[in-house]
Motif scaffolding. Structure first.
Motif, PDB file in Angstrom:
ATOM      1  N   HIS A  83       0.805  -1.223   0.000  1.00 17.34           N
ATOM      2  CA  HIS A  83       0.000   0.000   0.000  1.00 17.34           C
ATOM      3  C   HIS A  83       0.838   1.273   0.000  1.00 17.34           C
ATOM      4  O   HIS A  83       0.435   2.276  -0.601  1.00 17.34           O
ATOM      5  N   SER A  84       1.995   1.252   0.660  1.00 17.17           N
ATOM      6  CA  SER A  84       2.801   2.486   0.743  1.00 17.17           C
ATOM      7  C   SER A  84       3.862   2.568  -0.352  1.00 17.17           C
ATOM      8  O   SER A  84       4.250   3.655  -0.757  1.00 17.17           O
ATOM      9  N   GLY A  85       4.370   1.425  -0.787  1.00 16.48           N
ATOM     10  CA  GLY A  85       5.438   1.414  -1.780  1.00 16.48           C
ATOM     11  C   GLY A  85       6.797   1.801  -1.211  1.00 16.48           C
ATOM     12  O   GLY A  85       7.772   1.899  -1.938  1.00 16.48           O
ATOM     13  N   LYS A  86       6.868   2.010   0.103  1.00 14.46           N
ATOM     14  CA  LYS A  86       8.127   2.412   0.739  1.00 14.46           C
ATOM     15  C   LYS A  86       8.889   1.179   1.201  1.00 14.46           C
ATOM     16  O   LYS A  86       8.353   0.349   1.930  1.00 14.46           O
ATOM     17  N   PHE A  87      10.156   1.108   0.793  1.00 14.86           N
ATOM     18  CA  PHE A  87      10.966  -0.044   1.176  1.00 14.86           C
ATOM     19  C   PHE A  87      11.276  -0.038   2.672  1.00 14.86           C
ATOM     20  O   PHE A  87      11.305  -1.090   3.301  1.00 14.86           O
ATOM     21  N   MET A  88      11.534   1.132   3.220  1.00 17.78           N
ATOM     22  CA  MET A  88      11.865   1.223   4.649  1.00 17.78           C
ATOM     23  C   MET A  88      10.651   1.678   5.418  1.00 17.78           C
ATOM     24  O   MET A  88      10.071   2.694   5.067  1.00 17.78           O
ATOM     25  N   PRO A  89      10.265   1.026   6.445  1.00 20.50           N
ATOM     26  CA  PRO A  89      10.761  -0.236   6.977  1.00 20.50           C
ATOM     27  C   PRO A  89       9.980  -1.452   6.491  1.00 20.50           C
ATOM     28  O   PRO A  89      10.422  -2.581   6.641  1.00 20.50           O
ATOM     29  N   ALA A  90       8.798  -1.195   5.905  1.00 14.33           N
ATOM     30  CA  ALA A  90       7.886  -2.307   5.598  1.00 14.33           C
ATOM     31  C   ALA A  90       8.477  -3.299   4.600  1.00 14.33           C
ATOM     32  O   ALA A  90       8.387  -4.510   4.799  1.00 14.33           O
ATOM     33  N   GLY A  91       9.088  -2.817   3.542  1.00 10.73           N
ATOM     34  CA  GLY A  91       9.643  -3.715   2.528  1.00 10.73           C
ATOM     35  C   GLY A  91      10.797  -4.544   3.061  1.00 10.73           C
ATOM     36  O   GLY A  91      10.924  -5.730   2.741  1.00 10.73           O
ATOM     37  N   LEU A  92      11.638  -3.929   3.866  1.00 10.21           N
ATOM     38  CA  LEU A  92      12.779  -4.637   4.438  1.00 10.21           C
ATOM     39  C   LEU A  92      12.321  -5.762   5.357  1.00 10.21           C
ATOM     40  O   LEU A  92      12.786  -6.908   5.236  1.00 10.21           O
ATOM     41  N   ILE A  93      11.404  -5.478   6.257  1.00 17.13           N
ATOM     42  CA  ILE A  93      10.931  -6.489   7.199  1.00 17.13           C
ATOM     43  C   ILE A  93      10.118  -7.553   6.467  1.00 17.13           C
ATOM     44  O   ILE A  93      10.234  -8.749   6.773  1.00 17.13           O
ATOM     45  N   ALA A  94       9.306  -7.148   5.490  1.00 19.21           N
ATOM     46  CA  ALA A  94       8.547  -8.136   4.719  1.00 19.21           C
ATOM     47  C   ALA A  94       9.490  -9.073   3.969  1.00 19.21           C
ATOM     48  O   ALA A  94       9.286 -10.294   3.962  1.00 19.21           O
ATOM     49  N   GLY A  95      10.528  -8.528   3.353  1.00 18.50           N
ATOM     50  CA  GLY A  95      11.489  -9.359   2.634  1.00 18.50           C
ATOM     51  C   GLY A  95      12.251 -10.293   3.556  1.00 18.50           C
ATOM     52  O   GLY A  95      12.407 -11.480   3.270  1.00 18.50           O
ATOM     53  N   ALA A  96      12.722  -9.773   4.687  1.00 16.94           N
ATOM     54  CA  ALA A  96      13.442 -10.610   5.649  1.00 16.94           C
ATOM     55  C   ALA A  96      12.523 -11.693   6.209  1.00 16.94           C
ATOM     56  O   ALA A  96      12.942 -12.843   6.390  1.00 16.94           O
ATOM     57  N   SER A  97      11.266 -11.345   6.447  1.00 19.67           N
ATOM     58  CA  SER A  97      10.311 -12.325   6.972  1.00 19.67           C
ATOM     59  C   SER A  97      10.026 -13.414   5.953  1.00 19.67           C
ATOM     60  O   SER A  97       9.946 -14.596   6.308  1.00 19.67           O
ATOM     61  N   LEU A  98       9.868 -13.028   4.697  1.00 19.61           N
ATOM     62  CA  LEU A  98       9.654 -14.037   3.647  1.00 19.61           C
ATOM     63  C   LEU A  98      10.847 -14.975   3.519  1.00 19.61           C
ATOM     64  O   LEU A  98      10.675 -16.180   3.343  1.00 19.61           O
ATOM     65  N   LEU A  99      12.050 -14.427   3.626  1.00 18.03           N
ATOM     66  CA  LEU A  99      13.244 -15.275   3.574  1.00 18.03           C
ATOM     67  C   LEU A  99      13.277 -16.242   4.756  1.00 18.03           C
ATOM     68  O   LEU A  99      13.649 -17.414   4.591  1.00 18.03           O
ATOM     69  N   MET A 100      12.892 -15.784   5.937  1.00 18.42           N
ATOM     70  CA  MET A 100      12.883 -16.668   7.100  1.00 18.42           C
ATOM     71  C   MET A 100      11.820 -17.751   6.964  1.00 18.42           C
ATOM     72  O   MET A 100      12.062 -18.906   7.308  1.00 18.42           O
TER      73      MET A 100
END
Length: 115
Positions: A83-100
């Motif tokens: 919804h926001s398109g902002k990498f920090m912080p939502a994209g970073l945490i979403a990506g790290a969470s998906l990797l985990m």
């Protein structure tokens, strides 16, 4: 008896790093914007991820707290990023969470089954 090959970095060490990333994100959100909900969520989910990483260090089959925590964060932060398109912080945490989630899923499906 042959010893199983161990991964380059044990999964629980990645988990402790992930927990620190999540908790520090909440602390930074509070320090920069004064966001108490960010602080509370970061410390709550960081603590749960740390608990899950600790459980993994004790029993590699006990992935469920860590999987639920990282899966929940992947969903919540993924929607915020969408919804926001902002990498920090939502994209970073979403990506790290998906990797985990992927790493945990891979470890569940590739471990030897006990009879």
């Amino acid at each position: 008896m042959q010893k199983e090959p161990s991964p380059l970095v044990p999964l629980h060490w990645l988990g402790f790093g992930y927990a620190a990333l999540v908790a520090s994100g909440g602390i930074i959100g509070y320090a920069k914007a004064g966001s108490v909900p960010s602080l509370a969520a970061g410390l709550l989910f960081g603590g749960l991820a740390g608990l899950g990483a600790y459980q993994l260090s004790q029993d590699p089959r006990n992935v469920w707290v860590f999987l639920a925590t990282s899966g929940t964060l992947a969903g919540i932060m993924g929607m915020r990023f969408y919804h926001s398109g902002k990498f920090m912080p939502a994209g970073l945490i979403a990506g790290a969470s998906l990797l985990m989630v992927a790493k945990l899923g891979f470890s569940v499906f590739t471990r030897p089954h006990q009879s």
